[in-house]
Structure formats: structure tokens, C-alpha cells
Design a protein around this motif. Structure first.
Motif, short mmCIF file in Angstrom:
data_model
loop_
_atom_site.label_atom_id
_atom_site.label_comp_id
_atom_site.label_asym_id
_atom_site.label_seq_id
_atom_site.Cartn_x
_atom_site.Cartn_y
_atom_site.Cartn_z
N LEU A 1 0.36 -6.90 11.35
CA LEU A 1 -0.40 -5.66 11.43
C LEU A 1 -1.10 -5.60 12.79
N PHE A 2 -0.71 -4.61 13.62
CA PHE A 2 -1.28 -4.45 14.95
C PHE A 2 -1.67 -3.02 15.18
N GLU B 1 5.43 11.29 -5.48
CA GLU B 1 5.38 10.04 -6.25
C GLU B 1 6.48 9.08 -5.80
N THR B 2 7.68 9.60 -5.59
CA THR B 2 8.81 8.76 -5.15
C THR B 2 8.53 8.17 -3.77
N GLU B 3 8.10 9.02 -2.85
CA GLU B 3 7.78 8.56 -1.49
C GLU B 3 6.66 7.51 -1.52
N GLN B 4 5.62 7.77 -2.30
CA GLN B 4 4.50 6.83 -2.39
C GLN B 4 4.95 5.50 -2.97
N GLU B 5 5.71 5.55 -4.05
CA GLU B 5 6.17 4.31 -4.68
C GLU B 5 6.97 3.45 -3.71
N ASN B 6 7.87 4.09 -2.95
CA ASN B 6 8.69 3.35 -1.99
C ASN B 6 7.83 2.69 -0.91
N LEU B 7 6.88 3.44 -0.39
CA LEU B 7 6.02 2.89 0.66
C LEU B 7 5.06 1.83 0.12
N ILE B 8 4.54 2.06 -1.07
CA ILE B 8 3.65 1.06 -1.68
C ILE B 8 4.40 -0.24 -1.86
N LYS B 9 5.60 -0.15 -2.37
CA LYS B 9 6.43 -1.36 -2.57
C LYS B 9 6.69 -2.05 -1.23
N PHE B 10 7.01 -1.25 -0.21
CA PHE B 10 7.26 -1.80 1.12
C PHE B 10 6.04 -2.57 1.64
N TYR B 11 4.88 -1.92 1.63
CA TYR B 11 3.67 -2.56 2.16
C TYR B 11 3.21 -3.73 1.29
N ALA B 12 3.30 -3.60 -0.01
CA ALA B 12 2.88 -4.70 -0.89
C ALA B 12 3.74 -5.94 -0.64
N THR B 13 5.04 -5.72 -0.49
CA THR B 13 5.94 -6.86 -0.21
C THR B 13 5.61 -7.49 1.14
N GLU B 14 5.40 -6.65 2.13
CA GLU B 14 5.06 -7.14 3.47
C GLU B 14 3.77 -7.95 3.47
N PHE B 15 2.73 -7.41 2.87
CA PHE B 15 1.43 -8.09 2.91
C PHE B 15 1.42 -9.33 2.03
N GLU B 16 2.17 -9.30 0.96
CA GLU B 16 2.26 -10.50 0.12
C GLU B 16 2.94 -11.63 0.88
N ALA B 17 3.96 -11.28 1.65
CA ALA B 17 4.71 -12.29 2.40
C ALA B 17 3.99 -12.75 3.66
N ASN B 18 3.32 -11.82 4.34
CA ASN B 18 2.80 -12.13 5.69
C ASN B 18 1.32 -11.86 5.90
N ASP B 19 0.62 -11.48 4.83
CA ASP B 19 -0.79 -11.14 4.97
C ASP B 19 -0.89 -10.04 6.03
N VAL B 20 -1.78 -10.17 7.00
CA VAL B 20 -1.91 -9.15 8.05
C VAL B 20 -1.31 -9.61 9.38
N GLU B 21 -0.52 -10.67 9.35
CA GLU B 21 0.04 -11.24 10.58
C GLU B 21 0.85 -10.22 11.39
N LEU C 1 -6.07 -0.42 1.81
CA LEU C 1 -5.26 -0.51 3.02
C LEU C 1 -3.89 0.12 2.78
N ILE C 2 -3.26 -0.26 1.69
CA ILE C 2 -1.93 0.27 1.38
C ILE C 2 -1.99 1.78 1.16
N ASP C 3 -2.95 2.25 0.39
CA ASP C 3 -3.07 3.70 0.15
C ASP C 3 -3.25 4.47 1.45
N THR C 4 -4.07 3.93 2.35
CA THR C 4 -4.32 4.59 3.63
C THR C 4 -3.06 4.61 4.49
N LEU C 5 -2.35 3.50 4.53
CA LEU C 5 -1.12 3.44 5.32
C LEU C 5 -0.04 4.36 4.75
N VAL C 6 0.06 4.42 3.44
CA VAL C 6 1.04 5.29 2.79
C VAL C 6 0.76 6.75 3.14
N GLU C 7 -0.49 7.16 3.02
CA GLU C 7 -0.83 8.54 3.34
C GLU C 7 -0.58 8.83 4.82
#
Length: 142
Positions: free
Chosen positions: A138-139, A116-136, A89-95
């Protein structure tokens, strides 16, 4: 070839062959017989190895894991599926986000370092979001 295993090693081999066979065959209409054959061979020797309590045999002579052994195996599958789901999910959203930001052509022209820099930033963003809120949060928008 002879392979000597103690009881615990044989049990772990049964776990591995079960998980591997499930990964290769569970979604197919026709199983890969080479893998199923190894599964059948190892399961047919389980009782001889002192592991008859984790293997059952049906009327046709096919071997399969007992319900308890299957439940234990499913915990590995569920953990794997959960991890793959979030990674994919994260890889798809990042791309998607990078293509939206740069366009298809611009995305492909990014240097390895920029990408790599762009991917790392977005991966961190999405990982933090999903860890905190699951898919709540995501629309889909149309």
C-alpha cells in the motif's frame, strides 16, 4: 428497580460498562456524564459484589479498573480497532475505485445489483491482498 446478578455476571457487567464508557468517552474533552455516572455507580459496588480485586479507588474517591483488568479490557478494544481499521480501509478503497471507474455520477446510477457485485469483487480483492501482505503493498502516489 432491583437487579440480581451473581459474581460472574457482575464482572461481565463491569466489562461491558467499561468498554461502553471507553467507546463513548475516551476521545472526548468533556465526558458524557450520564455514562460516567453509571460507570462510577457500578464500580463503587464492585467490592460489595466480591470484585474488589479488579477495582481501585483514587484519593478523590473515583473508581477505575486495576491495571490487570484494564489490560484484559484493552485486548477487546485492540481486536475491535483492528477489525474496524481493515473494514474501513477496504470500504474506502472500494468506493474510491468505483468512483474512479464510473465517475461520481455513474457510480450513483449503478443498480443495486451492479453495485453489490462490483463491491463484492473489490472487497474480496482487497481482503485477500491485505490478509496476504498486510499494508506492505500500500503506497501513496503524488
Amino acid at each position: 428497580m432491583t437487579l440480581e446478578l451473581d459474581k460472574k455476571q457482575y464482572e461481565n457487567l463491569l466489562k461491558l460498562v467499561s468498554l461502553g464508557n471507553a467507546m463513548a468517552n475516551s476521545y472526548r474533552e468533556e465526558t458524557i456524564e450520564e455514562f460516567q455516572g453509571i460507570f462510577d455507580l457500578l464500580y463503587s459496588k464492585a467490592e460489595e459484589a466480591g470484585l474488589g480485586e479488579i477495582v481501585e479507588k483514587d484519593e478523590e474517591g473515583s473508581f477505575f479498573p486495576t491495571e490487570d483488568f484494564e489490560l484484559m479490557l484493552n485486548s477487546f478494544v485492540e481486536e475491535y480497532d483492528e477489525s474496524c481499521f481493515w473494514d474501513r480501509l477496504i470500504d474506502t478503497l472500494v468506493e474510491r475505485d468505483l468512483v474512479a471507474k464510473y465517475g461520481e455520477e455513474g457510480f450513483e446510477k449503478l443498480s443495486e445489483e451492479e453495485l453489490e457485485t462490483e463491491q463484492e469483487n473489490l472487497i474480496k480483492f482487497y481482503a485477500t491482498e491485505f490478509e496476504a501482505n498486510d499494508v506492505e503493498n500500500l503506497f501513496l502516489k503524488k
